[in-house]
Design a protein around this motif. Structure first.
Motif, PDB file in Angstrom:
ATOM      1  N   ASN A  16       0.896  -1.352  -0.019  1.00 49.75           N
ATOM      2  CA  ASN A  16      -0.110  -0.206  -0.051  1.00 49.75           C
ATOM      3  C   ASN A  16       0.714   1.374  -0.101  1.00 49.75           C
ATOM      4  OD1 ASN A  16      -2.415  -1.139  -0.140  1.00 49.75           O
ATOM      5  ND2 ASN A  16      -2.381  -1.757   2.193  1.00 49.75           N
ATOM      6  N   TYR A  17       2.179   1.265   0.077  1.00 45.74           N
ATOM      7  CA  TYR A  17       2.979   2.313   0.146  1.00 45.74           C
ATOM      8  C   TYR A  17       3.515   2.595  -1.324  1.00 45.74           C
ATOM      9  CZ  TYR A  17       3.277   1.228   5.223  1.00 45.74           C
ATOM     10  OH  TYR A  17       2.722   0.786   6.261  1.00 45.74           O
ATOM     11  N   LYS A  18       3.225   3.887  -1.788  1.00 42.93           N
ATOM     12  CA  LYS A  18       3.419   4.325  -3.155  1.00 42.93           C
ATOM     13  C   LYS A  18       4.548   5.072  -3.085  1.00 42.93           C
ATOM     14  CE  LYS A  18       1.587   6.868  -6.907  1.00 42.93           C
ATOM     15  NZ  LYS A  18       2.193   5.920  -7.983  1.00 42.93           N
ATOM     16  N   CYS A  19       5.415   5.020  -3.929  1.00 45.32           N
ATOM     17  CA  CYS A  19       6.998   5.626  -4.118  1.00 45.32           C
ATOM     18  C   CYS A  19       6.902   6.208  -5.694  1.00 45.32           C
ATOM     19  CB  CYS A  19       8.089   4.959  -3.762  1.00 45.32           C
ATOM     20  SG  CYS A  19       9.674   5.819  -3.774  1.00 45.32           S
ATOM     21  N   GLY A  20       7.255   7.359  -5.776  1.00 46.89           N
ATOM     22  CA  GLY A  20       7.350   7.905  -7.193  1.00 46.89           C
ATOM     23  C   GLY A  20       6.404   8.095  -8.050  1.00 46.89           C
ATOM     24  N   LEU A  21       6.409   8.692  -9.107  1.00 46.87           N
ATOM     25  CA  LEU A  21       5.457   9.039 -10.218  1.00 46.87           C
ATOM     26  C   LEU A  21       5.568   8.424 -11.472  1.00 46.87           C
ATOM     27  CD1 LEU A  21       5.290  12.858  -9.566  1.00 46.87           C
ATOM     28  CD2 LEU A  21       3.656  11.285  -8.594  1.00 46.87           C
ATOM     29  N   ASP A  22       5.616   6.853 -11.281  1.00 44.38           N
ATOM     30  CA  ASP A  22       5.979   6.177 -12.448  1.00 44.38           C
ATOM     31  C   ASP A  22       5.432   6.248 -13.749  1.00 44.38           C
ATOM     32  OD1 ASP A  22       7.510   5.161 -10.439  1.00 44.38           O
ATOM     33  OD2 ASP A  22       7.028   3.039 -10.747  1.00 44.38           O
ATOM     34  N   GLU A  23       3.868   6.556 -13.333  1.00 42.84           N
ATOM     35  CA  GLU A  23       2.934   6.552 -14.788  1.00 42.84           C
ATOM     36  C   GLU A  23       3.114   7.817 -15.461  1.00 42.84           C
ATOM     37  OE1 GLU A  23       2.049   5.852 -11.749  1.00 42.84           O
ATOM     38  OE2 GLU A  23       1.217   3.872 -11.962  1.00 42.84           O
ATOM     39  N   GLU A  24       3.555   9.007 -14.753  1.00 38.14           N
ATOM     40  CA  GLU A  24       4.041  10.377 -15.330  1.00 38.14           C
ATOM     41  C   GLU A  24       5.453  10.377 -15.916  1.00 38.14           C
ATOM     42  OE1 GLU A  24       0.543  10.744 -12.595  1.00 38.14           O
ATOM     43  OE2 GLU A  24       2.471   9.805 -12.335  1.00 38.14           O
ATOM     44  N   VAL A  25       6.336   9.788 -15.106  1.00 36.56           N
ATOM     45  CA  VAL A  25       7.726  10.058 -15.541  1.00 36.56           C
ATOM     46  C   VAL A  25       7.988   9.197 -16.825  1.00 36.56           C
ATOM     47  CG1 VAL A  25      10.148   9.498 -14.741  1.00 36.56           C
ATOM     48  CG2 VAL A  25       8.481  10.517 -13.288  1.00 36.56           C
ATOM     49  N   ILE A  26       7.346   8.121 -16.972  1.00 37.72           N
ATOM     50  CA  ILE A  26       7.732   7.168 -17.729  1.00 37.72           C
ATOM     51  C   ILE A  26       7.627   7.517 -19.348  1.00 37.72           C
ATOM     52  CG2 ILE A  26       5.603   5.787 -18.069  1.00 37.72           C
ATOM     53  CD1 ILE A  26       7.245   3.293 -17.837  1.00 37.72           C
ATOM     54  N   ARG A  27       6.903   8.674 -19.353  1.00 38.54           N
ATOM     55  CA  ARG A  27       6.520   9.292 -20.755  1.00 38.54           C
ATOM     56  C   ARG A  27       7.936  10.143 -21.349  1.00 38.54           C
ATOM     57  NH1 ARG A  27       1.822  13.249 -19.773  1.00 38.54           N
ATOM     58  NH2 ARG A  27       2.748  13.396 -17.725  1.00 38.54           N
ATOM     59  N   TYR A  28       8.708  10.546 -20.474  1.00 36.42           N
ATOM     60  CA  TYR A  28       9.838  11.061 -20.733  1.00 36.42           C
ATOM     61  C   TYR A  28      11.296  10.107 -20.671  1.00 36.42           C
ATOM     62  CZ  TYR A  28       6.348  14.810 -19.570  1.00 36.42           C
ATOM     63  OH  TYR A  28       5.373  15.553 -19.711  1.00 36.42           O
ATOM     64  N   ILE A  29      11.358   8.992 -20.240  1.00 41.67           N
ATOM     65  CA  ILE A  29      12.523   8.463 -20.292  1.00 41.67           C
ATOM     66  C   ILE A  29      12.577   7.320 -21.433  1.00 41.67           C
ATOM     67  CG2 ILE A  29      12.536   8.632 -17.961  1.00 41.67           C
ATOM     68  CD1 ILE A  29      11.440   5.958 -17.512  1.00 41.67           C
ATOM     69  N   SER A  30      13.789   6.616 -21.630  1.00 40.29           N
ATOM     70  CA  SER A  30      13.836   5.555 -22.683  1.00 40.29           C
ATOM     71  C   SER A  30      14.211   4.203 -22.119  1.00 40.29           C
ATOM     72  CB  SER A  30      14.961   6.025 -23.521  1.00 40.29           C
ATOM     73  OG  SER A  30      16.102   6.514 -23.069  1.00 40.29           O
ATOM     74  N   SER A  31      14.742   4.281 -20.620  1.00 46.09           N
ATOM     75  CA  SER A  31      14.811   2.944 -20.116  1.00 46.09           C
ATOM     76  C   SER A  31      14.343   3.245 -18.594  1.00 46.09           C
ATOM     77  CB  SER A  31      16.407   2.875 -20.023  1.00 46.09           C
ATOM     78  OG  SER A  31      16.946   2.689 -21.425  1.00 46.09           O
ATOM     79  N   ALA A  32      14.138   2.169 -17.900  1.00 47.33           N
ATOM     80  CA  ALA A  32      13.503   2.045 -16.838  1.00 47.33           C
ATOM     81  C   ALA A  32      14.364   0.986 -16.032  1.00 47.33           C
ATOM     82  CB  ALA A  32      11.913   1.561 -16.806  1.00 47.33           C
ATOM     83  N   ASN A  33      14.798   1.201 -14.817  1.00 46.39           N
ATOM     84  CA  ASN A  33      15.517   0.410 -14.023  1.00 46.39           C
ATOM     85  C   ASN A  33      14.227  -0.166 -13.016  1.00 46.39           C
ATOM     86  OD1 ASN A  33      17.899   1.571 -15.267  1.00 46.39           O
ATOM     87  ND2 ASN A  33      17.630   3.049 -13.798  1.00 46.39           N
ATOM     88  N   VAL A  34      14.003  -1.271 -12.924  1.00 45.85           N
ATOM     89  CA  VAL A  34      12.697  -1.775 -12.301  1.00 45.85           C
ATOM     90  C   VAL A  34      13.390  -2.590 -10.768  1.00 45.85           C
ATOM     91  CG1 VAL A  34      10.866  -3.048 -12.138  1.00 45.85           C
ATOM     92  CG2 VAL A  34      11.459  -2.030 -14.171  1.00 45.85           C
ATOM     93  N   ALA A  35      12.955  -1.807  -9.861  1.00 44.80           N
ATOM     94  CA  ALA A  35      13.203  -2.603  -8.416  1.00 44.80           C
ATOM     95  C   ALA A  35      12.768  -3.911  -8.386  1.00 44.80           C
ATOM     96  CB  ALA A  35      12.387  -1.907  -7.350  1.00 44.80           C
ATOM     97  N   CYS A  36      13.491  -4.833  -7.765  1.00 44.64           N
ATOM     98  CA  CYS A  36      13.117  -6.467  -7.819  1.00 44.64           C
ATOM     99  C   CYS A  36      12.894  -7.077  -6.473  1.00 44.64           C
ATOM    100  CB  CYS A  36      14.426  -6.932  -8.501  1.00 44.64           C
ATOM    101  SG  CYS A  36      14.978  -6.604  -9.962  1.00 44.64           S
ATOM    102  N   GLY A  37      12.506  -6.416  -5.698  1.00 42.36           N
ATOM    103  CA  GLY A  37      11.865  -6.888  -4.297  1.00 42.36           C
ATOM    104  C   GLY A  37      12.632  -6.786  -3.007  1.00 42.36           C
ATOM    105  N   PHE A  38      13.844  -6.337  -3.262  1.00 42.79           N
ATOM    106  CA  PHE A  38      14.883  -6.342  -2.038  1.00 42.79           C
ATOM    107  C   PHE A  38      15.001  -5.131  -1.487  1.00 42.79           C
ATOM    108  CE2 PHE A  38      17.962 -10.171  -2.250  1.00 42.79           C
ATOM    109  CZ  PHE A  38      17.164 -11.270  -2.574  1.00 42.79           C
ATOM    110  N   HIS A  39      15.075  -4.052  -2.216  1.00 37.56           N
ATOM    111  CA  HIS A  39      15.312  -2.680  -1.650  1.00 37.56           C
ATOM    112  C   HIS A  39      13.936  -2.099  -1.630  1.00 37.56           C
ATOM    113  CE1 HIS A  39      15.728  -1.061  -5.712  1.00 37.56           C
ATOM    114  NE2 HIS A  39      15.362   0.174  -5.133  1.00 37.56           N
ATOM    115  N   ALA A  40      12.940  -2.571  -2.508  1.00 37.77           N
ATOM    116  CA  ALA A  40      11.646  -1.831  -2.871  1.00 37.77           C
ATOM    117  C   ALA A  40      10.937  -2.960  -3.599  1.00 37.77           C
ATOM    118  CB  ALA A  40      11.729  -0.857  -3.307  1.00 37.77           C
ATOM    119  N   SER A  41       9.447  -2.536  -3.888  1.00 41.24           N
ATOM    120  CA  SER A  41       8.796  -3.330  -4.509  1.00 41.24           C
ATOM    121  C   SER A  41       8.356  -4.642  -4.059  1.00 41.24           C
ATOM    122  CB  SER A  41       9.527  -3.522  -6.104  1.00 41.24           C
ATOM    123  OG  SER A  41       8.540  -3.909  -7.203  1.00 41.24           O
ATOM    124  N   ASP A  42       7.342  -5.371  -4.851  1.00 43.09           N
ATOM    125  CA  ASP A  42       6.963  -6.421  -4.754  1.00 43.09           C
ATOM    126  C   ASP A  42       6.399  -7.190  -6.070  1.00 43.09           C
ATOM    127  OD1 ASP A  42       4.248  -5.710  -5.226  1.00 43.09           O
ATOM    128  OD2 ASP A  42       3.757  -4.948  -3.297  1.00 43.09           O
TER     129      ASP A  42
END
Length: 256
Positions: A16-42
């Motif tokens: 339930n914890y939201k971090c960042g503005l992924d949906e908005e930021v992704i429009r401007y970038i060309s590569s995404a580094n996706v967290a894999c569950g250790f320091h963040a994410s699930d």
């Protein structure tokens, strides 16, 4: 013509914890580094983030870190090179499953936080990370700090590598990042960030925190997705690069 990749750390929410503005930021970038569950994410966040990247035509990379949710992977951990290698392989494997499910390829790997900074200085750690990546998939690209030991280790291992610089971080004279607990380490002014990025990309120099200019080479510019100015930085930096006729090229098409 200058070319550069724009990358951002995404998928760092958790439950339930939201971090960042992924949906908005992704429009401007060309590569995404996706967290894999250790320091963040699930798992659910990973699945959504990979799907979001596919929808926006953004290249996907694994962003493995130390198992430190409370410290967001930015605390130093006393782990052996063998342990770190296993951590990296475990996290790559997890994200690669979601990429396969979406019918896309995993392109690169960028260690996160303390792991990234430690491997930039520690040769044994850097080699363990690069060997771990190579053993999983020798076609993956290592994204590491420009001028760091990680890039040297990647070349020795036979991995393709990409030189990364940061839009929102200050530099020491030796090319390392200024520690986050030091005043001035984080760039918060949008115009300053844009100016720094343009100078790095076009002239190959950046002003260190001491005021001295140092040389840097760049394949990819990072914008931290958890920063309060992430969206503004991403939009303004992309706009400025395109205005200066710099072509935005995702990792995998430019790394060597």
């Amino acid at each position: 013509m200058h070319t550069v990749d724009l990358n951002c750390d995404l998928g760092e929410s958790f439950g339930n914890y939201k971090c960042g503005l992924d949906e908005e930021v992704i429009r401007y970038i060309s590569s995404a580094n996706v967290a894999c569950g250790f320091h963040a994410s699930d798992p659910a966040v990973m699945a959504r983030t990979v799907a979001l990247a596919k929808e926006n035509g953004v290249s996907v990379g694994a962003h493995p870190g130390y198992p430190d949710l409370q410290g967001f992977g930015r605390r130093v951990m006393d782990a052996s090179p063998a342990e770190v290698k296993a951590m990296v392989q475990y996290q790559i494997g997890a994200l690669e499953a979601f990429c396969t499910a979406q019918g896309i390829s995993l392109v690169h790997v960028k260690p996160h936080g303390a792991m990234y900074n430690m491997a930039g200085r520690d040769e044994a750690l850097a080699e363990a990370i690069c060997e771990g990546i190579y053993e999983v998939d020798p076609g993956l690209v290592l994204l590491g700090l420009s001028g760091s030991r990680m890039l040297e280790a990647a070349k020795r291992t036979g991995l393709k590598c990409a030189k990364e610089v940061f839009a929102d971080r200050a530099y020491e004279e030796d090319g390392t990042l200024v520690a986050r607990n030091i005043p001035g380490a984080i760039i918060t002014d949008e115009e300053e960030a844009v100016e720094r990025v343009l100078r790095i990309v076009k002239d190959g120099v950046v002003t260190a925190i001491t005021g001295r200019d140092i040389e840097v080479t760049v394949d990819s510019v990072c914008i931290h997705g958890d920063g309060p100015k992430a969206l503004a930085f991403a939009a303004k930096i992309r706009e400025a690069l395109e205005r200066e006729a710099v072509r935005i090229v995702p990792l995998g098409k430019s790394a060597g």
